[in-house]
Scaffold this motif. Structure first.
Motif, PDB file in Angstrom:
ATOM      1  N   LYS A 178      50.923  47.695  92.413  1.00  0.00           N
ATOM      2  CA  LYS A 178      52.413  47.703  91.306  1.00  0.00           C
ATOM      3  C   LYS A 178      51.517  47.737  90.659  1.00  0.00           C
ATOM      4  CE  LYS A 178      56.543  45.999  90.063  1.00  0.00           C
ATOM      5  NZ  LYS A 178      57.513  45.194  90.752  1.00  0.00           N
ATOM      6  N   GLU A 179      50.675  46.957  89.963  1.00  0.00           N
ATOM      7  CA  GLU A 179      49.801  46.813  88.508  1.00  0.00           C
ATOM      8  C   GLU A 179      49.088  47.890  88.475  1.00  0.00           C
ATOM      9  OE1 GLU A 179      49.616  41.326  87.752  1.00  0.00           O
ATOM     10  OE2 GLU A 179      48.329  42.957  89.378  1.00  0.00           O
ATOM     11  N   ILE A 180      48.212  48.056  88.918  1.00  0.00           N
ATOM     12  CA  ILE A 180      47.111  48.977  89.340  1.00  0.00           C
ATOM     13  C   ILE A 180      48.043  50.595  88.642  1.00  0.00           C
ATOM     14  CG2 ILE A 180      45.565  50.851  90.368  1.00  0.00           C
ATOM     15  CD1 ILE A 180      44.628  47.902  91.909  1.00  0.00           C
ATOM     16  N   TYR A 181      49.221  51.283  89.845  1.00  0.00           N
ATOM     17  CA  TYR A 181      49.681  52.221  89.619  1.00  0.00           C
ATOM     18  C   TYR A 181      50.426  51.743  88.690  1.00  0.00           C
ATOM     19  CZ  TYR A 181      47.976  54.183  94.185  1.00  0.00           C
ATOM     20  OH  TYR A 181      46.857  54.222  94.657  1.00  0.00           O
ATOM     21  N   ALA A 182      51.012  50.891  88.055  1.00  0.00           N
ATOM     22  CA  ALA A 182      51.615  51.376  86.576  1.00  0.00           C
ATOM     23  C   ALA A 182      51.031  51.192  85.563  1.00  0.00           C
ATOM     24  CB  ALA A 182      52.837  49.086  86.315  1.00  0.00           C
ATOM     25  N   GLN A 183      49.209  50.574  85.394  1.00  0.00           N
ATOM     26  CA  GLN A 183      48.615  51.295  84.410  1.00  0.00           C
ATOM     27  C   GLN A 183      48.323  52.082  84.439  1.00  0.00           C
ATOM     28  OE1 GLN A 183      48.447  48.756  82.043  1.00  0.00           O
ATOM     29  NE2 GLN A 183      47.546  51.328  81.321  1.00  0.00           N
ATOM     30  N   ILE A 184      48.706  52.787  85.576  1.00  0.00           N
ATOM     31  CA  ILE A 184      48.112  54.987  85.913  1.00  0.00           C
ATOM     32  C   ILE A 184      48.935  55.370  85.511  1.00  0.00           C
ATOM     33  CG2 ILE A 184      47.365  56.089  87.127  1.00  0.00           C
ATOM     34  CD1 ILE A 184      46.269  53.638  89.412  1.00  0.00           C
ATOM     35  N   ALA A 185      50.241  55.026  85.911  1.00  0.00           N
ATOM     36  CA  ALA A 185      51.323  55.786  85.194  1.00  0.00           C
ATOM     37  C   ALA A 185      51.753  56.068  84.068  1.00  0.00           C
ATOM     38  CB  ALA A 185      52.378  55.176  86.356  1.00  0.00           C
ATOM     39  N   THR A 186      51.471  54.764  83.633  1.00  0.00           N
ATOM     40  CA  THR A 186      51.693  54.272  81.832  1.00  0.00           C
ATOM     41  C   THR A 186      50.352  55.404  80.704  1.00  0.00           C
ATOM     42  OG1 THR A 186      52.684  52.206  82.360  1.00  0.00           O
ATOM     43  CG2 THR A 186      51.446  52.848  79.797  1.00  0.00           C
ATOM     44  N   ASP A 187      49.115  55.167  81.979  1.00  0.00           N
ATOM     45  CA  ASP A 187      48.514  55.534  80.509  1.00  0.00           C
ATOM     46  C   ASP A 187      48.480  57.491  81.152  1.00  0.00           C
ATOM     47  OD1 ASP A 187      46.905  53.482  80.225  1.00  0.00           O
ATOM     48  OD2 ASP A 187      44.720  53.768  81.798  1.00  0.00           O
ATOM     49  N   LEU A 188      49.280  57.300  81.848  1.00  0.00           N
ATOM     50  CA  LEU A 188      49.047  59.093  82.507  1.00  0.00           C
ATOM     51  C   LEU A 188      50.450  59.859  80.908  1.00  0.00           C
ATOM     52  CD1 LEU A 188      48.416  59.519  85.668  1.00  0.00           C
ATOM     53  CD2 LEU A 188      47.380  60.696  84.219  1.00  0.00           C
ATOM     54  N   GLY A 229      55.422  53.978 100.191  1.00  0.00           N
ATOM     55  CA  GLY A 229      57.095  53.413 100.660  1.00  0.00           C
ATOM     56  C   GLY A 229      57.697  53.030  99.347  1.00  0.00           C
ATOM     57  N   MET A 230      57.464  53.706  98.050  1.00  0.00           N
ATOM     58  CA  MET A 230      58.236  53.384  96.742  1.00  0.00           C
ATOM     59  C   MET A 230      59.298  54.778  96.860  1.00  0.00           C
ATOM     60  SD  MET A 230      57.621  50.247  96.853  1.00  0.00           S
ATOM     61  CE  MET A 230      56.855  48.996  96.895  1.00  0.00           C
ATOM     62  N   THR A 231      60.154  54.992  95.636  1.00  0.00           N
ATOM     63  CA  THR A 231      61.021  55.824  95.345  1.00  0.00           C
ATOM     64  C   THR A 231      60.502  56.177  93.983  1.00  0.00           C
ATOM     65  OG1 THR A 231      62.851  54.030  94.893  1.00  0.00           O
ATOM     66  CG2 THR A 231      63.148  55.142  96.472  1.00  0.00           C
ATOM     67  N   SER A 232      59.910  55.140  93.177  1.00  0.00           N
ATOM     68  CA  SER A 232      59.806  55.754  91.625  1.00  0.00           C
ATOM     69  C   SER A 232      58.544  54.695  91.259  1.00  0.00           C
ATOM     70  CB  SER A 232      60.296  55.047  90.989  1.00  0.00           C
ATOM     71  OG  SER A 232      60.805  53.995  90.891  1.00  0.00           O
ATOM     72  N   LEU A 233      57.487  55.904  90.441  1.00  0.00           N
ATOM     73  CA  LEU A 233      56.294  54.751  89.744  1.00  0.00           C
ATOM     74  C   LEU A 233      56.836  53.563  88.859  1.00  0.00           C
ATOM     75  CD1 LEU A 233      53.858  57.292  89.468  1.00  0.00           C
ATOM     76  CD2 LEU A 233      53.631  55.608  90.338  1.00  0.00           C
ATOM     77  N   PRO A 234      55.631  52.564  88.960  1.00  0.00           N
ATOM     78  CA  PRO A 234      56.587  51.416  87.861  1.00  0.00           C
ATOM     79  C   PRO A 234      55.622  51.659  86.481  1.00  0.00           C
ATOM     80  CG  PRO A 234      54.939  50.232  89.732  1.00  0.00           C
ATOM     81  CD  PRO A 234      55.038  52.246  90.437  1.00  0.00           C
ATOM     82  N   LEU A 235      56.067  51.735  85.696  1.00  0.00           N
ATOM     83  CA  LEU A 235      55.026  51.984  84.561  1.00  0.00           C
ATOM     84  C   LEU A 235      54.879  50.270  83.270  1.00  0.00           C
ATOM     85  CD1 LEU A 235      57.816  54.203  82.373  1.00  0.00           C
ATOM     86  CD2 LEU A 235      55.577  54.686  83.419  1.00  0.00           C
ATOM     87  N   VAL A 236      54.388  50.010  82.869  1.00  0.00           N
ATOM     88  CA  VAL A 236      53.483  48.921  82.126  1.00  0.00           C
ATOM     89  C   VAL A 236      54.415  48.466  81.409  1.00  0.00           C
ATOM     90  CG1 VAL A 236      52.014  47.564  80.682  1.00  0.00           C
ATOM     91  CG2 VAL A 236      51.055  48.852  82.879  1.00  0.00           C
ATOM     92  N   GLY A 237      55.100  46.994  81.556  1.00  0.00           N
ATOM     93  CA  GLY A 237      56.308  46.568  80.913  1.00  0.00           C
ATOM     94  C   GLY A 237      57.076  46.845  81.102  1.00  0.00           C
ATOM     95  N   GLY A 238      57.955  47.150  81.972  1.00  0.00           N
ATOM     96  CA  GLY A 238      58.845  47.456  82.535  1.00  0.00           C
ATOM     97  C   GLY A 238      59.020  49.141  82.879  1.00  0.00           C
ATOM     98  N   GLY A 239      60.833  49.321  83.389  1.00  0.00           N
ATOM     99  CA  GLY A 239      60.251  50.956  83.917  1.00  0.00           C
ATOM    100  C   GLY A 239      60.279  51.205  84.247  1.00  0.00           C
ATOM    101  N   GLU A 240      60.368  52.646  84.481  1.00  0.00           N
ATOM    102  CA  GLU A 240      59.668  53.555  85.751  1.00  0.00           C
ATOM    103  C   GLU A 240      59.821  55.079  85.722  1.00  0.00           C
ATOM    104  OE1 GLU A 240      62.809  52.405  88.897  1.00  0.00           O
ATOM    105  OE2 GLU A 240      63.809  54.232  88.820  1.00  0.00           O
ATOM    106  N   ILE A 241      58.470  55.577  86.319  1.00  0.00           N
ATOM    107  CA  ILE A 241      58.849  57.462  86.367  1.00  0.00           C
ATOM    108  C   ILE A 241      59.228  57.646  87.638  1.00  0.00           C
ATOM    109  CG2 ILE A 241      57.289  59.464  86.789  1.00  0.00           C
ATOM    110  CD1 ILE A 241      56.708  58.137  83.934  1.00  0.00           C
ATOM    111  N   SER A 242      60.599  58.171  87.524  1.00  0.00           N
ATOM    112  CA  SER A 242      61.743  58.841  88.610  1.00  0.00           C
ATOM    113  C   SER A 242      60.591  60.668  89.112  1.00  0.00           C
ATOM    114  CB  SER A 242      62.999  58.955  88.279  1.00  0.00           C
ATOM    115  OG  SER A 242      62.914  60.312  86.872  1.00  0.00           O
TER     116      SER A 242
END
Length: 573
Positions: A178-188, A229-242
């Motif tokens: 979750k932490e890794i993908y939150a960073q990836i999503a935030t960077d993107l 098995g998730m429905t969204s991508l997490p973001l650093v500091g909270g929030g998500e990518i839907s």
């Protein structure tokens, strides 16, 4: 960790020139670059960014443990093949390991890219003379994209890895997925928002763009939500990518990027280049789906969204030629009997199952013959020698997307090792003549990801139409899976698709019993160790962290599951 601190020091040294002629009494250093005087200018910023990109080339130095190679041989569509001593590749094909530091090169080079990205992100504010905020934001955006790209590759290869976001490094444990993908999503997300909407082809080929960020975000979303098995991508500091946000980005890429499909699928691949085409019976004199004579669209074409670039100038420096065509080419001698294929190291034969299933499911799909060499077909090769160089796991099927392509000199009539020798002056040597792009993201994938996320047929049908096929009337996941397998075969995506769909075990079990040749002797592929299903269940599809990195961390870094037992070791044929 100690190893990473050492690695970071090496990477840092590559950014600065170490030459100096300081005066004994002068404390001002006029010629040596260090953190007191570098970076300062936009040219310095460009050097930093170029250094981040350079790891894409350096990863290419050792394809045997590279992400593309491993993803290909691990999938159900290719065997490892190679010679009798290619135990590393043949083990990976069976989800087994050979040696303690099998993936050290991939680990080090991706972290080197991350280190350089971290240093660049920390340094851009020091730059004087930016032409505009848009220029500055572009540098930031490209760097965020590359850091996300490197971390996503590590996460797909190894699962949970240390998350390092400063140039200081450190001895850090694994971060959670979750932490890794939150960073990836935030960077993107940063990359997408910071890079402008300049359309193809009005940007430098090989550079990351907003469109590449949007496409990679969709690929990350599909893998993370599917595998975990998730429905969204997490973001650093909270929030998500839907999902809806990802769809919007894909539609922006589809509608506004200037990218599109090349007119005929065969024009994507170098065998339709003008120095080879007219002497290759399969394509000579043929007219494409678009009604035009077949002709290679070239590097950086309208369908290429992101790729690693290569060069003739530095062709004899490791990393500046594309080694994958050499690895994937059959072990043949260049000449009349084997034209148009160049000589290679005989890795990664195509499985008979793919050829047969493709023929049964889509008998009129031109992409099958456009993607696969059948050595029994004299239009592909007049005379093929089975068992050359003691070839193992040989099937007689080779892919032709990323492969050495020879040419015939029209003046002398002699054959040359690669078409780039004639097209751009490359060195006529099998190790130095393959300079074509290594494509990471194509526009066709954008269309197929959009169909998958929206559960609609438009993207699938656009891709099928380009292959001369009728569209489908109703969307289904099975239809989408089939289309991705055929359209994107041999491009490093199949393994990760199987992982995120939960289809690995069933697909790999079909490899057992397939006909192969070992050193020219016909056999059937046996089961190794505990079998594909058990090995996948034991490892989750992730690979072992290099043992040297674990040792140097003094226990802070732990080995991935399924890789410490004796049944994880490939014992060879």
């Amino acid at each position: 960790m100690k190893s990473r601190i050492i690695l970071y020091c090496v990477a840092a040294c590559s950014l600065f020139s170490m030459y100096s002629c300081d005066d004994f009494l002068d404390t001002q250093n006029y010629v040596k670059k260090d953190t007191s005087n570098f970076p300062q200018s936009v040219d310095d910023a460009d050097q930093l960014l170029t250094g981040v990109y350079s790891e894409l080339n350096l990863i290419n130095m050792d394809p045997d443990d590279g992400p593309l190679f491993i993803a290909e041989v691990a999938s159900d569509d290719r065997f490892a093949s190679g010679g009798v001593n290619d135990n590393t590749a043949q083990g990976a094909d069976k989800l087994l390991r050979y040696g303690v530091d099998q993936f050290l090169h991939t680990w080090e080079k991706h972290y080197a890219g991350i280190y350089k990205a971290n240093m660049a992100l920390e340094s851009y504010e020091k730059i004087q003379g930016w032409e505009s905020d848009a220029q500055k934001n572009s540098f930031y955006g490209q760097t965020y994209f590359l850091r996300a790209y490197y971390y996503f590759t590590l996460a797909q290869m190894f699962g949970e890895v240390p998350l390092i976001l400063t140039s200081e490094g450190g001895n850090l444990p694994k971060s959670s997925a979750k932490e890794i993908y939150a960073q990836i999503a935030t960077d993107l997300k940063n990359a997408i928002e910071m890079m402008d909407a300049t359309k193809y082809p009005n940007f430098e080929s090989g550079r990351a763009t907003r469109w590449a960020g949007e496409a990679l975000m969709a690929r990350v979303f599909l893998f993370y939500t599917g595998y975990y098995g998730m429905t969204s991508l997490p973001l650093v500091g909270g929030g998500e990518i839907s999902k809806d946000e990802v769809i919007d980005w894909l539609e922006d890429c589809r509608d506004n990027s200037g990218h599109g499909l090349v007119g005929d699928f065969r024009n994507l691949w170098p065998y339709t280049n003008t120095y080879t085409r007219d002497d290759y019976p399969y394509v000579a004199g043929k007219v494409g789906i678009d009604g035009k004579p077949l002709e290679w669209a070239g590097d950086g074409n309208v369908e290429t969204i992101f790729a690693t670039k290569f060069s003739n100038v530095y062709a004899q420096s490791a990393g500046y030629v594309n080694y994958y065509p050499l690895y994937f080419a059959p072990p043949i001698n260049v000449g009349e009997d084997t034209f148009p294929w160049g000589r290679g190291w005989g890795k990664a034969c195509v499985t008979p199952n793919l050829w047969n299933e493709w023929l049964a499911e889509e008998p009129n799909d031109l992409r099958r013959q456009a993607s696969i060499i059948d050595v029994r077909d004299h239009n592909e090769m007049k005379n093929y020698t089975w068992g050359a160089n003691n070839e193992m796991e040989e099937t007689g099927y080779w892919q032709k997307k990323i492969v050495a392509v020879a040419a015939k000199d029209p003046e002398s009539g002699n054959f040359v090792s690669g078409f780039a020798v004639l097209a751009s002056g490359a060195t006529d040597h099998i190790q130095f003549c393959n300079t074509q792009d290594l494509i990471h993201i194509r526009y066709a994938d954008v269309l197929l990801m959009h169909s998958e996320l929206t559960e609609t047929t438009a993207g699938i049908n656009a891709v099928r139409a380009r292959a001369g096929l009728n569209g489908i009337s109703t969307y289904s996941l099975d239809a989408l899976k089939k289309e991705r397998r055929f359209e994107l075969a041999f491009e490093g995506l199949r393994w990760f698709d199987l992982m995120r769909w939960g289809d690995v075990s069933e697909a790999l079990e079909k490899q057992v019993g397939q006909p192969i040749y070992n050193r020219g002797v016909a056999i059937n592929m046996p089961t190794f160790s505990t079998g594909f299903r058990t090995r996948y269940e034991a490892t989750g599809g992730f690979w072992p962290i290099p043992d040297s990195q674990i040792d140097l961390s003094e226990g802070v870094l732990t080995q991935n599951k399924g890789w410490t037992e004796t049944d994880a070791i490939f014992q060879g044929w």
